[in-house]
Design a protein around this motif. Structure first.
Motif, mmCIF file in Angstrom:
data_model
loop_
_atom_site.group_PDB
_atom_site.id
_atom_site.type_symbol
_atom_site.label_atom_id
_atom_site.label_comp_id
_atom_site.label_asym_id
_atom_site.label_seq_id
_atom_site.Cartn_x
_atom_site.Cartn_y
_atom_site.Cartn_z
ATOM 1 N N ASN A 201 4.007 -3.454 5.550
ATOM 2 C CA ASN A 201 3.734 -2.831 4.257
ATOM 3 C C ASN A 201 5.016 -2.775 3.435
ATOM 4 O O ASN A 201 6.011 -2.182 3.839
ATOM 5 C CB ASN A 201 3.161 -1.423 4.446
ATOM 6 C CG ASN A 201 2.730 -0.818 3.118
ATOM 7 O OD1 ASN A 201 2.456 -1.537 2.159
ATOM 8 N ND2 ASN A 201 2.672 0.499 3.062
ATOM 9 N N MET B 61 0.835 -1.199 0.000
ATOM 10 C CA MET B 61 0.000 0.000 0.000
ATOM 11 C C MET B 61 0.872 1.252 0.000
ATOM 12 O O MET B 61 1.548 1.540 0.970
ATOM 13 C CB MET B 61 -0.872 -0.016 1.259
ATOM 14 C CG MET B 61 -1.964 1.030 1.278
ATOM 15 S SD MET B 61 -2.885 0.968 2.843
ATOM 16 C CE MET B 61 -4.044 -0.361 2.529
ATOM 17 N N HIS C 94 -4.486 0.661 -4.490
ATOM 18 C CA HIS C 94 -4.782 1.076 -3.133
ATOM 19 C C HIS C 94 -6.080 0.445 -2.629
ATOM 20 O O HIS C 94 -6.151 -0.061 -1.511
ATOM 21 C CB HIS C 94 -4.871 2.597 -3.094
ATOM 22 C CG HIS C 94 -4.758 3.152 -1.728
ATOM 23 N ND1 HIS C 94 -3.546 3.332 -1.098
ATOM 24 C CD2 HIS C 94 -5.695 3.541 -0.842
ATOM 25 C CE1 HIS C 94 -3.743 3.820 0.104
ATOM 26 N NE2 HIS C 94 -5.045 3.962 0.279
ATOM 27 N N PRO D 197 2.235 2.775 5.577
ATOM 28 C CA PRO D 197 0.871 2.888 5.057
ATOM 29 C C PRO D 197 0.293 4.239 5.505
ATOM 30 O O PRO D 197 0.882 4.912 6.353
ATOM 31 C CB PRO D 197 0.135 1.723 5.710
ATOM 32 C CG PRO D 197 0.969 1.261 6.840
ATOM 33 C CD PRO D 197 2.342 1.854 6.707
ATOM 34 N N ALA E 85 -5.550 -3.206 -1.771
ATOM 35 C CA ALA E 85 -4.765 -3.344 -0.540
ATOM 36 C C ALA E 85 -5.638 -3.026 0.675
ATOM 37 O O ALA E 85 -5.535 -3.675 1.723
ATOM 38 C CB ALA E 85 -3.538 -2.436 -0.586
ATOM 39 N N ARG E 86 -6.512 -2.028 0.548
ATOM 40 C CA ARG E 86 -7.452 -1.700 1.648
ATOM 41 C C ARG E 86 -8.371 -2.886 1.935
ATOM 42 O O ARG E 86 -8.693 -3.171 3.089
ATOM 43 C CB ARG E 86 -8.310 -0.491 1.264
ATOM 44 C CG ARG E 86 -7.546 0.810 1.261
ATOM 45 C CD ARG E 86 -8.012 1.698 2.405
ATOM 46 N NE ARG E 86 -7.144 2.856 2.493
ATOM 47 C CZ ARG E 86 -7.107 3.673 3.535
ATOM 48 N NH1 ARG E 86 -7.877 3.468 4.584
ATOM 49 N NH2 ARG E 86 -6.289 4.700 3.559
#
Lengths: 367, 367
Positions: B141, B70, B121, B146, B124-125
């Motif tokens: 990360n 991220m 993004h 992050p 990854a969230r």
């Protein structure tokens, strides 16, 4: 901090210090390590002769070594006048225009000198001949194994031969030629260096050459923690270079304010591995000079020994200008840790003390 | 081998293992280290959900971690269809022609899949959201710190946050954002990596962040000697990756003969740091595929996340072909030491035993 190399050479600590300064070399040897004088800067054998005589008299009888730059294969030879003719006009123009752009003034009339000729085989041979008249205990070669007849000559004089290696296969070939000690020169080192970093290279070479061939860890070593790491990786000692540029004794050789400013403010990210210094990949301080050569319109560096002849006068001009933004300086990533100028003896004492603390700490982690 | 991190995480050894395989992660955790599952390969959050449930049940109650990718700054976003339109035709043609030249056949009809989206993004969230429903003790990360809200969310769940750093200044910025542990990722590491090698980087970061922030040494670590070197440099533990590709447990994820042949025959000189995998510099095995991208007529790699979308299908084709000369594999310089395929537990036992031998040897050098 004792390994078998201490007995081999009659030294207190297996800390080898490569340096172009006889003052640094002598101070390291007096402090219990082995000072190794870099000969490449001596174009005139008589000057080397005088310098080694000085070393003989200023090391309190302690041992020292010398470092030559001799390729195994004999490269293009000749006087600098002949070689100069092989340098393309494009390169000469680029150097001149770059120096102008960077505001580096010409040298005062009559202060130019010819390039460093130590890269030439014949000159390196003359260094060897001079060295054999003195009492070095070690002859190291920055370009790997020297020719076999050179190794044999050293052995006849009771001198050990060390050779730099950047990969296990090179180390094996050096040993096959008769080299006694391998300097495992990791990616992070200053000057000529390969692609494999110390953490991987040192155990690679230690395992490849076996227990009978001592290995010195080189590259990234400027603190006792790094000495301990190197010995943990299986090396029997360390080969240090950059850190001695930041010593009081070195200031005898190179003492402009720009030079000191340049290395004290640099971080470990401020170096670059490039062929612009000698024609072979070498790590330098990253400055406007190295960046100019990295631009798209810059010519490719020439092969050794032409590249150094091309830039030798530029180096003189840059050094005379003392501009820390432009300076041309071989140095390793350890430059980030060089933040002041200290006596050699203090640096040595710190290396030894921090090594001992580090091992004591590891011992407590093990238990 | 105990450092304060053992207490922080309830582990026996401060050996952290990054791996895309849940089988490897579980085996490392069961053997007393901390297995850290790489999430980037999970395009579908449900698949990650199932995998973490499997981990929960197969780690004998031992802790584990997860690794996301991220960026701190939110990059170009969108579905792969939108992003595909940003890829120049020149690049698509180069990839296709290179695969043809290298003899890599197309995939059988219907076997292509979209590229890895974990670099996005939003994806990854979603990985993070899934992970928080399970019991990871660490979220790492791969791209540094992050965003701050992510760190805070982890802390609310009692989860520590680790971030990779390739320079001291990045480590300081991660700590300022609230990151708990720094992974000092040296030049020799596989995957995303910076320019500063471990020997220099680890003490740089240890000194920069101070004694309250634990550092894990990463890059070039595959033996107990290297663990000892890393702890000598001041790290409190090690972050390992490449070596787990050479384990029996990993073969569940990737098991073509070409893959194993490729890494067992490679030396530490057979890797290259290039932007062709993701758009950011990452170390890969050097093969005909990486060499094709290094030729003069090759286009420059695209920025993240476009480059991985460009080459994702090529990676599938290359992997399916199983040709060890062409394979595309992120791996560190430690690949030279990966010469067989062993159970995870054996690798762990060797790391610990060799660490102990090494420290005992250092202790004898100190005395």
């Amino acid at each position: 901090m004792r390994t078998p190399l201490c007995d081999t050479f009659g030294i207190d600590y297996p800390i080898f210090a490569f340096t172009p300064s006889e003052h640094v070399a002598a101070a390291v040897s007096r402090a219990g390590g082995l000072g190794v004088l870099g000969c490449v800067r001596f174009n005139d054998p008589d000057e080397l002769e005088q310098t080694l005589s000085w070393l003989d008299e200023n090391t309190d009888g302690k041992p020292y070594g010398v470092d030559i730059v001799m390729p195994m294969k004999i490269p293009t030879e000749g006087k600098s006048v002949d070689l100069q003719a092989l340098i393309p006009d494009e390169h000469i123009t680029f150097v001149e225009q770059t120096l102008q752009k960077l505001g580096v003034p010409p040298l005062p009339e009559g202060e130019g000198r010819e390039g460093v000729l130590g890269w030439l085989h014949s000159v390196a041979r003359s260094h060897l001949d001079v060295a054999l008249k003195h009492r070095p205990v070690l002859i190291a070669n920055a370009l790997g194994s020297p020719p076999v007849d050179v190794i044999e000559k050293c052995h006849e004089h009771g001198i050990k031969v060390a050779a730099l290696a950047g990969a296990a296969k090179h180390a094996l070939s050096h040993v096959a030629n008769g080299v006694d000690i391998i300097v495992a020169q990791g990616y992070e080192a200053g000057g000529h260096t390969g692609e494999v970093a110390s953490m991987v290279l040192q155990p690679d070479i230690v395992d490849a050459v076996g227990p009978d061939v001592p290995v010195l860890g080189a590259g990234g070593i400027g603190s006792g923690r790094q000495v301990a790491a190197s010995l943990a990786l299986g090396s029997q000692g360390v080969w240090t270079g950059s850190i001695w540029l930041g010593t009081e004794e070195y200031q005898n050789l190179q003492s402009n304010a720009g030079w000191t400013t340049a290395f004290t403010r640099a971080t470990s990210s401020d170096t670059v591995r490039t062929r612009i210094y000698t024609g072979k990949p070498a790590r330098l301080l990253k400055t406007k000079w190295t960046e100019a050569w990295a631009e798209e319109d810059a010519p490719s560096p020439l092969p050794m020994p032409l590249q150094n002849l091309l830039v030798a006068d530029a180096h003189n001009r840059i050094n005379a200008s003392g501009d820390p933004d432009v300076i041309s300086m071989p140095i390793g990533q350890i430059v980030g840790r060089m933040n002041d100028v200290r006596p050699v003896a203090d640096v040595m004492a710190d290396l030894v003390a921090e090594f001992e603390e580090t091992v004591a700490k590891l011992e407590s982690i093990r238990k």
